[in-house]
Design a protein around this motif. Structure first.
Motif, PDB file in Angstrom:
ATOM      1  N   THR A   4       2.971 -20.007  11.360  1.00 53.09           N
ATOM      2  CA  THR A   4       3.037 -18.979  12.395  1.00 53.09           C
ATOM      3  C   THR A   4       2.355 -17.721  11.861  1.00 53.09           C
ATOM      4  N   PRO A   5       1.444 -17.136  12.641  1.00 56.52           N
ATOM      5  CA  PRO A   5       0.799 -15.906  12.179  1.00 56.52           C
ATOM      6  C   PRO A   5       1.837 -14.803  11.957  1.00 56.52           C
ATOM      7  N   LYS A   6       1.589 -13.982  10.946  1.00 56.53           N
ATOM      8  CA  LYS A   6       2.509 -12.883  10.662  1.00 56.53           C
ATOM      9  C   LYS A   6       2.337 -11.803  11.723  1.00 56.53           C
ATOM     10  N   PRO A   7       3.434 -11.274  12.235  1.00 63.74           N
ATOM     11  CA  PRO A   7       3.353 -10.242  13.271  1.00 63.74           C
ATOM     12  C   PRO A   7       3.041  -8.856  12.699  1.00 63.74           C
ATOM     13  N   LEU A   8       2.670  -7.935  13.598  1.00 61.32           N
ATOM     14  CA  LEU A   8       2.324  -6.564  13.213  1.00 61.32           C
ATOM     15  C   LEU A   8       3.489  -5.856  12.529  1.00 61.32           C
ATOM     16  N   ASP A   9       4.724  -6.114  12.976  1.00 63.98           N
ATOM     17  CA  ASP A   9       5.848  -5.413  12.360  1.00 63.98           C
ATOM     18  C   ASP A   9       6.011  -5.793  10.886  1.00 63.98           C
ATOM     19  N   GLU A  10       5.620  -7.007  10.542  1.00 73.11           N
ATOM     20  CA  GLU A  10       5.677  -7.429   9.141  1.00 73.11           C
ATOM     21  C   GLU A  10       4.599  -6.701   8.318  1.00 73.11           C
ATOM     22  N   MET A  11       3.417  -6.546   8.904  1.00 69.27           N
ATOM     23  CA  MET A  11       2.344  -5.814   8.230  1.00 69.27           C
ATOM     24  C   MET A  11       2.723  -4.338   8.085  1.00 69.27           C
ATOM     25  N   PHE A  12       3.356  -3.781   9.123  1.00 79.39           N
ATOM     26  CA  PHE A  12       3.833  -2.399   9.073  1.00 79.39           C
ATOM     27  C   PHE A  12       4.802  -2.227   7.901  1.00 79.39           C
ATOM     28  N   HIS A  13       5.744  -3.146   7.774  1.00 81.24           N
ATOM     29  CA  HIS A  13       6.734  -3.091   6.694  1.00 81.24           C
ATOM     30  C   HIS A  13       6.053  -3.218   5.328  1.00 81.24           C
ATOM     31  N   ASP A  14       5.077  -4.119   5.225  1.00 80.33           N
ATOM     32  CA  ASP A  14       4.336  -4.291   3.960  1.00 80.33           C
ATOM     33  C   ASP A  14       3.600  -3.018   3.565  1.00 80.33           C
ATOM     34  N   MET A  15       2.904  -2.387   4.532  1.00 78.58           N
ATOM     35  CA  MET A  15       2.155  -1.176   4.223  1.00 78.58           C
ATOM     36  C   MET A  15       3.094  -0.022   3.900  1.00 78.58           C
ATOM     37  N   LEU A  16       4.256  -0.023   4.518  1.00 76.77           N
ATOM     38  CA  LEU A  16       5.269   0.989   4.222  1.00 76.77           C
ATOM     39  C   LEU A  16       5.712   0.877   2.758  1.00 76.77           C
ATOM     40  N   LYS A  17       5.930  -0.350   2.294  1.00 72.80           N
ATOM     41  CA  LYS A  17       6.317  -0.584   0.888  1.00 72.80           C
ATOM     42  C   LYS A  17       5.191  -0.140  -0.049  1.00 72.80           C
ATOM     43  N   ASP A  18       3.964  -0.389   0.369  1.00 69.20           N
ATOM     44  CA  ASP A  18       2.777  -0.031  -0.395  1.00 69.20           C
ATOM     45  C   ASP A  18       2.677   1.488  -0.570  1.00 69.20           C
ATOM     46  N   VAL A  19       2.833   2.226   0.515  1.00 72.19           N
ATOM     47  CA  VAL A  19       2.696   3.686   0.460  1.00 72.19           C
ATOM     48  C   VAL A  19       3.913   4.313  -0.235  1.00 72.19           C
ATOM     49  N   TYR A  20       5.053   3.668  -0.149  1.00 75.51           N
ATOM     50  CA  TYR A  20       6.258   4.134  -0.860  1.00 75.51           C
ATOM     51  C   TYR A  20       6.009   4.069  -2.370  1.00 75.51           C
ATOM     52  N   TYR A  21       5.432   2.969  -2.805  1.00 78.08           N
ATOM     53  CA  TYR A  21       5.052   2.812  -4.219  1.00 78.08           C
ATOM     54  C   TYR A  21       4.029   3.885  -4.603  1.00 78.08           C
ATOM     55  N   ALA A  22       3.021   4.069  -3.746  1.00 74.57           N
ATOM     56  CA  ALA A  22       1.954   5.039  -4.021  1.00 74.57           C
ATOM     57  C   ALA A  22       2.530   6.442  -4.199  1.00 74.57           C
ATOM     58  N   GLU A  23       3.413   6.850  -3.306  1.00 79.15           N
ATOM     59  CA  GLU A  23       3.998   8.192  -3.397  1.00 79.15           C
ATOM     60  C   GLU A  23       4.773   8.363  -4.704  1.00 79.15           C
ATOM     61  N   LYS A  24       5.488   7.332  -5.121  1.00 82.00           N
ATOM     62  CA  LYS A  24       6.253   7.419  -6.375  1.00 82.00           C
ATOM     63  C   LYS A  24       5.314   7.532  -7.584  1.00 82.00           C
ATOM     64  N   GLN A  25       4.178   6.858  -7.542  1.00 83.15           N
ATOM     65  CA  GLN A  25       3.187   6.972  -8.617  1.00 83.15           C
ATOM     66  C   GLN A  25       2.565   8.363  -8.632  1.00 83.15           C
ATOM     67  N   ILE A  26       2.288   8.890  -7.446  1.00 87.02           N
ATOM     68  CA  ILE A  26       1.700  10.227  -7.324  1.00 87.02           C
ATOM     69  C   ILE A  26       2.668  11.268  -7.893  1.00 87.02           C
ATOM     70  N   LEU A  27       3.964  11.081  -7.646  1.00 89.47           N
ATOM     71  CA  LEU A  27       4.980  11.995  -8.192  1.00 89.47           C
ATOM     72  C   LEU A  27       4.908  12.076  -9.710  1.00 89.47           C
ATOM     73  N   LYS A  28       4.623  10.945 -10.351  1.00 93.61           N
ATOM     74  CA  LYS A  28       4.535  10.908 -11.819  1.00 93.61           C
ATOM     75  C   LYS A  28       3.248  11.561 -12.318  1.00 93.61           C
ATOM     76  N   THR A  29       2.205  11.534 -11.505  1.00 95.47           N
ATOM     77  CA  THR A  29       0.880  11.999 -11.919  1.00 95.47           C
ATOM     78  C   THR A  29       0.652  13.490 -11.683  1.00 95.47           C
ATOM     79  N   LEU A  30       1.224  14.045 -10.612  1.00 97.24           N
ATOM     80  CA  LEU A  30       0.973  15.450 -10.271  1.00 97.24           C
ATOM     81  C   LEU A  30       1.316  16.440 -11.388  1.00 97.24           C
ATOM     82  N   PRO A  31       2.434  16.271 -12.123  1.00101.81           N
ATOM     83  CA  PRO A  31       2.700  17.218 -13.215  1.00101.81           C
ATOM     84  C   PRO A  31       1.618  17.187 -14.304  1.00101.81           C
ATOM     85  N   LYS A  32       1.050  16.013 -14.553  1.00102.86           N
ATOM     86  CA  LYS A  32      -0.025  15.890 -15.558  1.00102.86           C
ATOM     87  C   LYS A  32      -1.274  16.629 -15.076  1.00102.86           C
TER      88      LYS A  32
END
Length: 169
Positions: A4-32
């Motif tokens: 069954t093809p993956k629905p848009l809401d699943e892709m939305f959730h995946d990208m949300l997890k992706d950007v959540y990770y990105a923001e946490k990495q950015i938090l570690k980098t900004l002080p440097k």
């Protein structure tokens, strides 16, 4: 057997997890980046954006909750690559008058990635009828856009300073 093809809401959730990770990495980098910046204005911009980024992480947690999911991160190779480029700038140009210009360029690469992601997430949230998520994502998108404009303004003096020193050499 066909899957069954993956629905848009699943892709939305995946990208949300992706950007959540990105923001946490950015938090570690900004002080440097703030520590490396030579210009007081650029230092302050990085410090201010760190506080905003903490808010972005919090807002993303609210987006997860609004769609009935627990906040979870998924490794984002794109942000890791952009951050690595920024680290290389700090290592290779740490004693150079071009450092601030490179830091601005690195920070804008991060902002443009985030603007693209938040814009997409907002559009998908609208299509999926996630009204609360739309307003939360829109608030973060507005802050990322504002930061990008500030970096453009700070980039002018940083670039001019680097060029002036190069011409004097």
């Amino acid at each position: 057997m066909a899957t069954t093809p993956k629905p848009l809401d699943e892709m939305f959730h995946d990208m949300l997890k992706d950007v959540y990770y990105a923001e946490k990495q950015i938090l570690k980098t900004l002080p440097k980046m703030a520590k490396a910046a030579k210009s007081p204005e650029l230092k302050k911009a990085f410090e201010t954006h760190k506080a905003e980024t903490e808010g972005h992480v919090e807002r993303l947690s609210e987006v997860f909750e609004s769609i009935g999911k627990a906040p979870r991160a998924k490794t984002c190779d794109a942000i890791l690559g952009i951050i690595e480029e920024g680290k290389a700038v700090m290592e290779d140009y740490g004693d150079s008058p071009a450092l601030d210009a490179g830091l601005v360029a690195s920070a804008q690469a991060v902002e443009h990635y985030e603007i693209a992601r938040y814009g997409t997430l907002k559009a998908w949230a609208q299509q999926l009828g996630h009204k609360d998520a739309v307003s939360l994502l829109d608030a973060t998108l507005a802050e990322e856009t504002k930061t990008d404009k500030l970096l453009t303004q700070l980039g002018g003096p940083a670039n001019s300073a680097a060029v002036a020193v190069a011409k004097a050499a």
